[in-house]
Design a protein around this motif. Structure first.
Motif, PDB file in Angstrom:
ATOM      1  N   ALA A  53       0.806  -1.218   0.000  1.00 18.97           N
ATOM      2  CA  ALA A  53       0.000   0.000   0.000  1.00 18.97           C
ATOM      3  C   ALA A  53       0.842   1.272   0.000  1.00 18.97           C
ATOM      4  O   ALA A  53       0.528   2.229  -0.718  1.00 18.97           O
ATOM      5  N   GLU A  54       1.879   1.312   0.780  1.00 23.85           N
ATOM      6  CA  GLU A  54       2.670   2.547   0.869  1.00 23.85           C
ATOM      7  C   GLU A  54       3.233   2.932  -0.495  1.00 23.85           C
ATOM      8  O   GLU A  54       3.166   4.101  -0.903  1.00 23.85           O
ATOM      9  N   GLU A  55       3.772   1.960  -1.223  1.00 22.12           N
ATOM     10  CA  GLU A  55       4.326   2.232  -2.550  1.00 22.12           C
ATOM     11  C   GLU A  55       3.220   2.593  -3.530  1.00 22.12           C
ATOM     12  O   GLU A  55       3.375   3.493  -4.367  1.00 22.12           O
ATOM     13  N   ILE A  56       2.088   1.912  -3.439  1.00 19.14           N
ATOM     14  CA  ILE A  56       0.971   2.163  -4.348  1.00 19.14           C
ATOM     15  C   ILE A  56       0.417   3.567  -4.132  1.00 19.14           C
ATOM     16  O   ILE A  56       0.180   4.326  -5.083  1.00 19.14           O
ATOM     17  N   PHE A  57       0.218   3.946  -2.880  1.00 17.16           N
ATOM     18  CA  PHE A  57      -0.405   5.229  -2.565  1.00 17.16           C
ATOM     19  C   PHE A  57       0.465   6.409  -2.971  1.00 17.16           C
ATOM     20  O   PHE A  57      -0.023   7.533  -3.068  1.00 17.16           O
ATOM     21  N   ALA A  58       1.733   6.168  -3.192  1.00 15.79           N
ATOM     22  CA  ALA A  58       2.651   7.245  -3.569  1.00 15.79           C
ATOM     23  C   ALA A  58       2.609   7.573  -5.056  1.00 15.79           C
ATOM     24  O   ALA A  58       3.249   8.538  -5.494  1.00 15.79           O
ATOM     25  N   VAL A  59       1.855   6.814  -5.843  1.00 16.55           N
ATOM     26  CA  VAL A  59       1.793   7.042  -7.286  1.00 16.55           C
ATOM     27  C   VAL A  59       1.112   8.379  -7.584  1.00 16.55           C
ATOM     28  O   VAL A  59       0.000   8.649  -7.111  1.00 16.55           O
ATOM     29  N   ASP A  60       1.757   9.213  -8.349  1.00 21.52           N
ATOM     30  CA  ASP A  60       1.231  10.528  -8.697  1.00 21.52           C
ATOM     31  C   ASP A  60       0.010  10.394  -9.600  1.00 21.52           C
ATOM     32  O   ASP A  60       0.014   9.619 -10.558  1.00 21.52           O
ATOM     33  N   GLY A  61      -1.028  11.147  -9.280  1.00 19.25           N
ATOM     34  CA  GLY A  61      -2.235  11.146 -10.106  1.00 19.25           C
ATOM     35  C   GLY A  61      -3.380  10.364  -9.514  1.00 19.25           C
ATOM     36  O   GLY A  61      -4.511  10.468 -10.005  1.00 19.25           O
TER      37      GLY A  61
END
Length: 251
Positions: free
Chosen positions: A151-159
């Motif tokens: 989740a942490e990596e996913i939530f950091a996706v711009d847009g």
């Protein structure tokens, strides 16, 4: 659902699995804030979905969402050009999948969505591209243990704009019964954890709820910014069952 907390009443959306323009109209007139046209489950095909989206009044389509069955950009483009204001992508487990959703949902420079005159004045504003990116939500659905772990990596996706949790499938991924409205155990822990993480990342957080009371408690606690409340087929079945059981009751 755009990033950041929403002021006022938390929106409630119904999952629509029946391919019907009339259902979309009646749901909106009943007091729901929006609908999630479900192309992942049920019998709603692409042609029916775009017609259903067009049946929602333009002045009340802020939460006209569609849940797609894959990250294929072609059907996503048609749904958006027909008026979808949010695309929910299920079973997101990696940042690359989240980026693919943004690529299909947002205009450049955030994504790669193509401009096309499918409906007149779909987005209001001097800068049509910027207005479209602001009006349309890219919503990832977390519904597996792996998605939660990343989740942490996913939530950091711009847009990205929002996170939507699927409790039944998440429960199955933990070896539990596939149901919603958990108040303890790993699914409820995930609700609390992912809500906090989403808000910290500037995203809104929603989830499917079967019970209005359960949804109300999550909203009151500041855990959920919006909810999916019920499925049209389930609500229809429940009402029909109650009616026939009442008719045939001997008590």
């Amino acid at each position: 659902m755009k990033s950041g907390r929403q002021a006022g009443r938390a929106p409630a959306l119904i999952h629509q699995a029946i391919p019907s323009q009339a259902v979309a109209e009646f749901v909106m007139s009943s007091g729901y804030d929006g609908t999630i046209v479900d192309l992942q489950h049920g019998e709603v095909g692409l042609d029916a979905a775009v017609a259903m989206l067009r049946a929602i009044p333009r002045d009340r389509n802020e939460y006209a969402y569609a849940r797609v069955g894959s990250l294929d950009p072609a059907p996503i483009l048609r749904l958006l050009d027909s008026g979808a204001r949010g695309i929910i992508a299920p079973t997101i487990e990696t940042a690359d999948q989240a980026r693919a959703l943004v690529e299909a949902t947002k205009y450049p420079p955030l994504g790669g969505r193509s401009l096309g005159p499918s409906r007149p004045s779909l987005y209001a504003g001097d800068d049509y591209v910027a207005a479209g990116n602001s009006a349309v939500s890219a919503i990832i659905q977390i519904e597996t243990a792996r998605g939660r772990e990343n989740a942490e990596e996913i939530f950091a996706v711009d847009g990205l704009d929002s996170v939507y949790l699927g409790p039944a499938d998440l429960a199955v991924s933990y070896g539990l019964p596939g149901r919603g409205d958990w108040t303890e155990g790993p699914v409820y822990d995930a609700v609390l954890e992912l809500s906090s993480m989403a808000h910290a990342a500037g995203l809104t957080f929603g989830l499917y709820c079967a019970s209005p009371a359960y949804a109300r408690d999550l909203i009151a606690a500041g855990i959920a910014d919006y909810v999916g409340l019920g499925i049209d087929l389930v609500l229809l079945t429940r009402t029909a069952r109650e009616a026939i059981e009442s008719l045939r009751s001997t008590s």
